[in-house]
Design a protein around this motif. Sequence first.
Motif, PDB file in Angstrom:
ATOM      1  N   PRO A 188       0.788  -1.185   0.089  1.00  0.00           N
ATOM      2  CA  PRO A 188      -0.043  -0.071  -0.036  1.00  0.00           C
ATOM      3  C   PRO A 188       1.047   1.302  -0.063  1.00  0.00           C
ATOM      4  CG  PRO A 188      -0.815  -1.325   1.848  1.00  0.00           C
ATOM      5  CD  PRO A 188       0.573  -1.957   1.193  1.00  0.00           C
ATOM      6  N   ALA A 189       0.340   2.399  -0.648  1.00  0.00           N
ATOM      7  CA  ALA A 189       1.227   3.519  -0.631  1.00  0.00           C
ATOM      8  C   ALA A 189       0.163   4.909  -0.230  1.00  0.00           C
ATOM      9  CB  ALA A 189       1.885   3.597  -1.983  1.00  0.00           C
ATOM     10  N   ASN A 190      -0.328   5.247  -1.109  1.00  0.00           N
ATOM     11  CA  ASN A 190      -0.942   6.570  -0.911  1.00  0.00           C
ATOM     12  C   ASN A 190      -2.395   6.460  -0.206  1.00  0.00           C
ATOM     13  OD1 ASN A 190       1.017   8.207  -2.066  1.00  0.00           O
ATOM     14  ND2 ASN A 190      -0.158   8.228  -4.014  1.00  0.00           N
ATOM     15  N   ILE A 191      -2.817   5.231  -0.467  1.00  0.00           N
ATOM     16  CA  ILE A 191      -4.267   4.889   0.130  1.00  0.00           C
ATOM     17  C   ILE A 191      -4.123   5.119   1.741  1.00  0.00           C
ATOM     18  CG2 ILE A 191      -3.801   2.255   0.261  1.00  0.00           C
ATOM     19  CD1 ILE A 191      -6.833   1.982  -0.353  1.00  0.00           C
ATOM     20  N   VAL A 192      -2.706   4.694   2.302  1.00  0.00           N
ATOM     21  CA  VAL A 192      -2.580   4.603   3.725  1.00  0.00           C
ATOM     22  C   VAL A 192      -2.018   6.209   4.001  1.00  0.00           C
ATOM     23  CG1 VAL A 192      -1.208   3.689   5.723  1.00  0.00           C
ATOM     24  CG2 VAL A 192      -2.175   2.286   3.874  1.00  0.00           C
ATOM     25  N   LEU A 224       5.026  -4.148  10.377  1.00  0.00           N
ATOM     26  CA  LEU A 224       4.647  -3.877   8.907  1.00  0.00           C
ATOM     27  C   LEU A 224       5.425  -4.800   7.947  1.00  0.00           C
ATOM     28  CD1 LEU A 224       4.101   0.093   9.073  1.00  0.00           C
ATOM     29  CD2 LEU A 224       2.331  -1.667   8.841  1.00  0.00           C
ATOM     30  N   ASN A 225       6.725  -4.818   8.026  1.00  0.00           N
ATOM     31  CA  ASN A 225       7.284  -5.659   7.233  1.00  0.00           C
ATOM     32  C   ASN A 225       7.526  -7.065   7.290  1.00  0.00           C
ATOM     33  OD1 ASN A 225       8.321  -3.128   5.917  1.00  0.00           O
ATOM     34  ND2 ASN A 225      10.256  -2.937   7.398  1.00  0.00           N
ATOM     35  N   SER A 237      -1.760  -9.460  -5.603  1.00  0.00           N
ATOM     36  CA  SER A 237      -2.263  -8.083  -5.714  1.00  0.00           C
ATOM     37  C   SER A 237      -2.994  -7.905  -4.604  1.00  0.00           C
ATOM     38  CB  SER A 237      -3.374  -7.999  -6.979  1.00  0.00           C
ATOM     39  OG  SER A 237      -4.450  -8.862  -6.997  1.00  0.00           O
ATOM     40  N   LEU A 238      -3.122  -6.621  -4.505  1.00  0.00           N
ATOM     41  CA  LEU A 238      -3.517  -5.904  -2.918  1.00  0.00           C
ATOM     42  C   LEU A 238      -4.916  -5.289  -3.232  1.00  0.00           C
ATOM     43  CD1 LEU A 238      -0.431  -4.667  -1.330  1.00  0.00           C
ATOM     44  CD2 LEU A 238      -1.649  -6.566  -0.599  1.00  0.00           C
ATOM     45  N   GLY A 239      -5.772  -4.979  -2.265  1.00  0.00           N
ATOM     46  CA  GLY A 239      -7.164  -4.374  -2.365  1.00  0.00           C
ATOM     47  C   GLY A 239      -7.344  -3.546  -0.958  1.00  0.00           C
ATOM     48  N   LEU A 240      -8.339  -2.827  -1.021  1.00  0.00           N
ATOM     49  CA  LEU A 240      -8.634  -2.169   0.293  1.00  0.00           C
ATOM     50  C   LEU A 240      -8.880  -3.096   1.354  1.00  0.00           C
ATOM     51  CD1 LEU A 240      -9.668   0.328   1.657  1.00  0.00           C
ATOM     52  CD2 LEU A 240     -11.791   0.049   0.799  1.00  0.00           C
ATOM     53  N   GLU A 241      -9.595  -4.216   1.103  1.00  0.00           N
ATOM     54  CA  GLU A 241      -9.720  -5.257   2.344  1.00  0.00           C
ATOM     55  C   GLU A 241      -8.720  -5.724   2.818  1.00  0.00           C
ATOM     56  OE1 GLU A 241     -12.560  -6.380  -1.630  1.00  0.00           O
ATOM     57  OE2 GLU A 241     -10.618  -5.285  -1.003  1.00  0.00           O
ATOM     58  N   TRP A 242      -7.665  -5.797   2.154  1.00  0.00           N
ATOM     59  CA  TRP A 242      -6.188  -6.002   2.703  1.00  0.00           C
ATOM     60  C   TRP A 242      -5.722  -5.051   3.721  1.00  0.00           C
ATOM     61  CZ3 TRP A 242      -1.153  -4.893   3.219  1.00  0.00           C
ATOM     62  CH2 TRP A 242      -0.278  -5.786   3.713  1.00  0.00           C
ATOM     63  N   VAL A 243      -5.829  -3.974   3.234  1.00  0.00           N
ATOM     64  CA  VAL A 243      -5.410  -2.556   4.060  1.00  0.00           C
ATOM     65  C   VAL A 243      -6.302  -2.684   5.320  1.00  0.00           C
ATOM     66  CG1 VAL A 243      -5.182  -0.246   4.154  1.00  0.00           C
ATOM     67  CG2 VAL A 243      -4.769  -1.355   2.170  1.00  0.00           C
ATOM     68  N   SER A 245      -7.821  -4.904   6.971  1.00  0.00           N
ATOM     69  CA  SER A 245      -7.652  -6.086   7.637  1.00  0.00           C
ATOM     70  C   SER A 245      -6.371  -6.134   8.312  1.00  0.00           C
ATOM     71  CB  SER A 245      -7.831  -7.333   6.891  1.00  0.00           C
ATOM     72  OG  SER A 245      -9.143  -7.518   6.610  1.00  0.00           O
ATOM     73  N   TYR A 246      -5.296  -5.749   7.725  1.00  0.00           N
ATOM     74  CA  TYR A 246      -3.863  -5.870   8.446  1.00  0.00           C
ATOM     75  C   TYR A 246      -3.282  -4.502   8.775  1.00  0.00           C
ATOM     76  CZ  TYR A 246      -4.299 -10.639   6.390  1.00  0.00           C
ATOM     77  OH  TYR A 246      -4.587 -11.962   6.389  1.00  0.00           O
ATOM     78  N   ILE A 247      -3.400  -3.435   8.032  1.00  0.00           N
ATOM     79  CA  ILE A 247      -2.512  -2.164   8.091  1.00  0.00           C
ATOM     80  C   ILE A 247      -3.366  -1.384   9.224  1.00  0.00           C
ATOM     81  CG2 ILE A 247      -1.698  -0.003   7.037  1.00  0.00           C
ATOM     82  CD1 ILE A 247      -0.333  -2.613   6.027  1.00  0.00           C
ATOM     83  N   HIS A 248      -4.568  -1.227   8.877  1.00  0.00           N
ATOM     84  CA  HIS A 248      -5.342  -0.087   9.927  1.00  0.00           C
ATOM     85  C   HIS A 248      -5.258  -0.498  11.390  1.00  0.00           C
ATOM     86  CE1 HIS A 248      -8.060   1.667   6.482  1.00  0.00           C
ATOM     87  NE2 HIS A 248      -6.704   2.121   6.461  1.00  0.00           N
ATOM     88  N   PRO A 249      -5.448  -1.859  11.605  1.00  0.00           N
ATOM     89  CA  PRO A 249      -5.551  -2.467  13.143  1.00  0.00           C
ATOM     90  C   PRO A 249      -4.254  -1.858  13.906  1.00  0.00           C
ATOM     91  CG  PRO A 249      -6.411  -4.106  11.676  1.00  0.00           C
ATOM     92  CD  PRO A 249      -5.941  -3.176  10.768  1.00  0.00           C
TER      93      PRO A 249
END
Length: 356
Positions: A188-192, A224-225, A237-243, A245-249
């Motif tokens: 993820p980049a700009n979405i986060v 994160l890494n 590939s990645l999507g919003l759902e992955w972000v 589920s994993y990044i935001h928490p």
Amino acid sequence: MSFPQSYKLIGLMSGTSLDGLDIVATQFTFDAGAWNYNIEHCKTIPYSTDFENKLKTAHQLSGLDLTFLDKEIGGYFAQAVNNFCEEFHINKEEIDAIASHGHTIFHQPDKGMTLQIGCGQSIATQTGIKTINNFREKDVLLGGQGAPLVPVGDTLLLKNEADAFLNLGGFANISIPKQNNLAFDICPANIVLNAIVQAKNLDFDFDGNEGRKATINKELLSQLNAFPFYHQKAPKSLGLEWVESYIHPLLTANSYADNLGTFYAHIAHQISRVLEEHKVASIMITGGGAKNSFLIAKIKEKYSGNIILPEDDLIDFKEALIFAFLGVLNLRNENNCLAQVTGASRDSKGGNTFEP
């Protein structure tokens, strides 16, 4: 069957970074076995706060409301094209087709599903121009990731410009034409980044000015890494759902400064790791992140190769340009989704066509 050697298309791109609708009118010519392009006109239509919020929360809608939104966005895209043609004095009768990426709401290729909304029939009917959209679904149904699709354009339009191509949009994705068209989402980049700086009522971190003042939390960076996705082999590939589920928490328990600085470091680490791993000597960077000098500097700290920043039109409109080109290939009944990139069972011609 013989096909024309010249095409004029309008490409539409609405990315996950939610900064607006990119519109590009491009002339494509096929000469001596090679494709060439000329961007004639281009413009970004910023989304209003209300419209952006509709897109941001669309994945939470009921099926009925999402269907209504699909029609609304199709109408919005159509009006944008009509205004674009009027502003730049474009004769619609000279346009072979509109190629619209749509706006991604769901992307779960492991479950055989991807959804980009923006009704193609609405666009065609309200503009009077043949419209092609839904470029990803067929590839997903053939077992592929439905992404990335840009590499076919990198290979046929830009391959002599650099060894590899990096798009810094909502997600960072790479294509390496010289390595059997290897391509995948990196991270993820700009979405986060955009989501983090909204705490300061900012739509995005202009030129990385907030990032320069931020801090790095080493424990958060390690977390994160450590995600398994980064060690999976392509295609992926990645999507919003992955972000979500994993990044935001991981970002809920840290300060604004730690979250922002650490995520910048995370992006730079993942990109440089991929570039070095694949021995990429030169990389062309496009997308909104290419204009963030702080992010580019962070990548340069870790990557020893040559970074190429092209002219603004290509930085800002490359994805819209290439989706227009995917439309050209569709019109010629040629494959525009590459199985070696997406992991599908075969190459395919993606896109549904709607007549006015």
